[in-house]
Design a protein around this motif. Structure first.
Motif, PDB file in Angstrom:
ATOM      1  N   HIS A   1       2.768  -5.743   6.436  1.00  0.00           N
ATOM      2  CA  HIS A   1       2.359  -4.350   6.598  1.00  0.00           C
ATOM      3  C   HIS A   1       3.558  -3.556   7.093  1.00  0.00           C
TER       4      HIS A   1
ATOM      5  N   VAL B   1       0.835  -1.206   0.000  1.00  0.00           N
ATOM      6  CA  VAL B   1       0.000   0.000   0.000  1.00  0.00           C
ATOM      7  C   VAL B   1       0.868   1.254   0.000  1.00  0.00           C
TER       8      VAL B   1
ATOM      9  N   THR C   1      -5.825  -1.162   5.738  1.00  0.00           N
ATOM     10  CA  THR C   1      -5.781  -2.408   4.984  1.00  0.00           C
ATOM     11  C   THR C   1      -5.368  -3.560   5.890  1.00  0.00           C
TER      12      THR C   1
ATOM     13  N   SER D   1      -2.491   2.023   4.618  1.00  0.00           N
ATOM     14  CA  SER D   1      -1.782   0.786   4.947  1.00  0.00           C
ATOM     15  C   SER D   1      -2.302   0.190   6.247  1.00  0.00           C
TER      16      SER D   1
ATOM     17  N   ARG E   1       0.078   7.617   2.404  1.00  0.00           N
ATOM     18  CA  ARG E   1      -0.545   6.303   2.255  1.00  0.00           C
ATOM     19  C   ARG E   1      -0.428   5.411   3.500  1.00  0.00           C
TER      20      ARG E   1
ATOM     21  N   PRO F   1       2.976   1.034  -3.783  1.00  0.00           N
ATOM     22  CA  PRO F   1       2.288   0.044  -4.607  1.00  0.00           C
ATOM     23  C   PRO F   1       3.146  -0.374  -5.798  1.00  0.00           C
TER      24      PRO F   1
END
Length: 596
Positions: free
Chosen positions: A390, A371, A535, A532, A528, A374
């Motif tokens: 992550h 994320v 997600t 992340s 972002r 990307p």
């Protein structure tokens, strides 16, 4: 016979190298105080501070109280970052020449690097009073005022600097960034344009960290980092690594104490597998003591106290310890020392966690996830991208203290509470305009913000009035101890993220407390991290796809009475706050890097 006067004339004419060569002959043939003095000054001007210091010390052996020698010695020690010695030398120089602006400036530089910001400000105040039209002194004072959380005063110095020398390096960016600290958006667009023009013309017109917050343009972020990178030195020859040895990993930072980075990392350090990894902490920050620093020291097998060492000395110490991997946790943030990586601390050099951008040079690897970087975004990084499940680690979940009452923190009873505890410097005019649209769409709501620097709250309330929102609907939170800061999150209904630099640790804090975070990811890593984290807990409905979507989701989500319970359950189900699981994925990445 050649004289010191001839050498001085060469120096005054701008021929420093020739003057230095002449002085070297003079001190060999007939050493004098004047020749040693001029040799030291010319060597210093030519960038040879160590050789300059030797010449100045030779001159002082002949005349220990000559003001010029004492002053130049201060400048040489400051250039060498021998700050304790530089402070002593400056005091000695000022004892015989009490109104010497360059010495006060050098004293301020050394005190600043040692963390003595208030004393440094007093020193640079002397320099500015004595030489009010010298741009370098104004610029240093502005930087110190920013460190002392007085950005409005820093902006005034930078505005004066615009009058003195509008071409001063990084001036537009420094003024833009100082004003952003207090949400003073006068001339914001014009200054932003000047900053971008500098970068496009190949000038390092902005600090890399500020660039991440000013615009969402990863190509310009990389250009800025490349232009700002310290010069390379020859790469050492690494001995063959013994098969079967534990992998030696060194974490390099100035934040190994009670700091956001330390809170994220502590559990991972404790969870490292000691049978396979040998963990070093290379601390070039303060020895603060306290519970967090004690915890970090206990979590690492080796603690290298490096604050008083040069970049080259730290890199050498890392090589002597046989590090396989050096992990830079700072990058271009405040007190970061990317020069350590320039001197090559380990065969594999990694950038991670503290700085969400490329270094432009010297790091081999950036740790990210799918994320934050990307697939397809690798071109904006000088480093090779290694993706973890992550990106951001977190300490384990723990019971929180009870929250305060709404009255205690100034929140009205019954109001819907939108919240953002990011530094106000992250609030751009565009973000604030969107937030005001949300408040107009939810009349019974308030916006709860971190107070930040003096002046920020007043400026934001004035902007709210312009947007047709009552200023009392903006409520400001003062700094608080971390446990109390976490506890007060329970009073918020929805965190509104900023862009282009979004919430990182502040997003983790909110999710830890079961508070939903609405984010709008952009192109850059810095924008972002919220996406992340969301997600990682499988809450994609909190990730907006456009500004209009952000507004619409904010109004719907804040009214959802089940949302906080769903977030809390998603957090418990995920591995986001499992430092043991994170350490295992991190170790797998490290092992692959060493094999490679």
């Amino acid at each position: 016979m050649t004289s010191a006067r001839e050498a001085f004339d060469l120096y005054r004419a701008g021929h420093s190298a020739e003057a230095a060569a002449l002085c070297e002959r003079l001190v060999a043939e007939a050493p004098s105080v004047e020749a040693w003095h001029l040799l030291g000054v010319t060597r210093l001007e030519l960038g040879s501070a160590e050789a300059a210091l030797a010449a100045l010390d030779a001159g002082l052996a002949l005349d220990p109280v000559r003001p010029g020698l004492l002053s130049a010695r201060t400048l040489a020690l400051t250039a060498l970052r021998q700050d304790d010695e530089a402070v002593v030398a400056a005091r000695a120089a000022l004892a015989v020449d009490p109104d010497n602006p360059p010495v006060f400036n050098a004293l301020a530089a050394s005190l600043q690097r040692s963390g003595g910001f208030t004393e440094a400000l007093a020193a640079i105040d002397h320099a500015v009073r004595a030489a009010p039209r010298e741009p370098a002194y104004r610029a240093r004072r502005a930087a110190l005022l920013t460190l002392l959380n007085r950005p409005a005063d820093a902006a005034r110095d930078l505005e004066a600097l615009f009058e003195l020398n509008p071409g001063h390096p990084r001036l537009a960016a420094d003024l833009l960034w100082a004003r952003r600290q207090t949400c003073d958006w006068r001339e914001d667009a014009a200054l932003d344009m000047l900053v971008k023009a500098d970068l496009k013309l190949g000038r390092a017109g902005v600090a890399p960290f500020a660039a991440l917050a000013l615009f969402d343009l990863p190509a310009l972020h990389r250009r800025c980092a490349t232009l700002s990178a310290p010069p390379s030195v020859p790469t050492p020859v690494w001995p063959a690594r013994p098969v079967g040895d534990r992998i030696r990993v060194g974490y390099l930072s100035s934040d190994l104490h009670e700091h956001a980075t330390a809170r994220l990392l502590a559990g991972v350090l404790e969870a490292h597998d000691r049978s396979r990894f040998e963990i070093f902490a290379v601390s070039y920050g303060p020895e603060t003591g306290g519970a967090m620093q004690a915890r970090l020291k206990a979590a690492c097998e080796h603690w290298i106290e490096a604050r008083r060492l040069s970049d080259a000395e730290i890199a050498l110490k890392c090589r002597e310890q046989g590090l396989d991997i050096a992990v830079d946790l700072k990058g271009y943030t405040q007190d970061g020392r990317p020069g350590i990586l320039a001197h090559r601390a380990a065969p594999v050099q990694v950038i991670w966690l503290g700085y969400p951008g490329t270094l432009g040079a010297h790091a081999d690897i950036v740790l990210a996830d799918a994320v934050t970087i990307p697939p397809g975004a690798e071109a904006h990084w000088s480093e090779a991208v290694v993706r973890l499940p992550h990106y951001q680690p977190n300490d384990a979940l723990a019971a929180a203290i009870p929250p305060p009452s709404r009255a205690e923190v100034g929140l009205p009873e019954g109001a819907r509470v939108f919240c953002c505890f990011n530094n106000p410097a992250k609030i751009t005019p565009e973000v604030f305009e969107i937030w005001m649209e949300i408040l107009r769409g939810a009349p019974q709501s308030v916006l709860w913000l971190y107070a930040g620097a003096p002046g920020a709250a007043e400026n934001l309330r004035a902007e709210a009035i312009k947007a047709g929102v009552a200023p009392e609907r903006l409520v400001f939170a003062d700094p608080a101890p971390h446990n109390r800061h976490l506890a007060r999150h329970a009073l918020a209904d929805l965190v509104l993220d900023t862009w282009p630099y979004g919430a990182h640790t502040t997003a983790s804090d909110a999710l830890r407390m079961g508070v939903p975070v609405l984010t709008l990811p952009g192109e850059s890593f810095a924008s972002r991290v919220g996406a992340s984290l969301l997600t990682a807990i499988d809450m994609a409905d909190l990730i907006a796809t456009s500004k209009a979507d952000y507004v619409a989701r904010a109004l719907v989500l804040a009214a959802d009475q089940t949302l906080k319970a769903r977030v809390a359950e998603a957090v418990r189900r995920s591995t986001l706050f499992d430092p043991v699981a994170f350490a295992q994925s991190l170790e797998a990445a490290y092992a692959a890097l060493v094999r490679r």
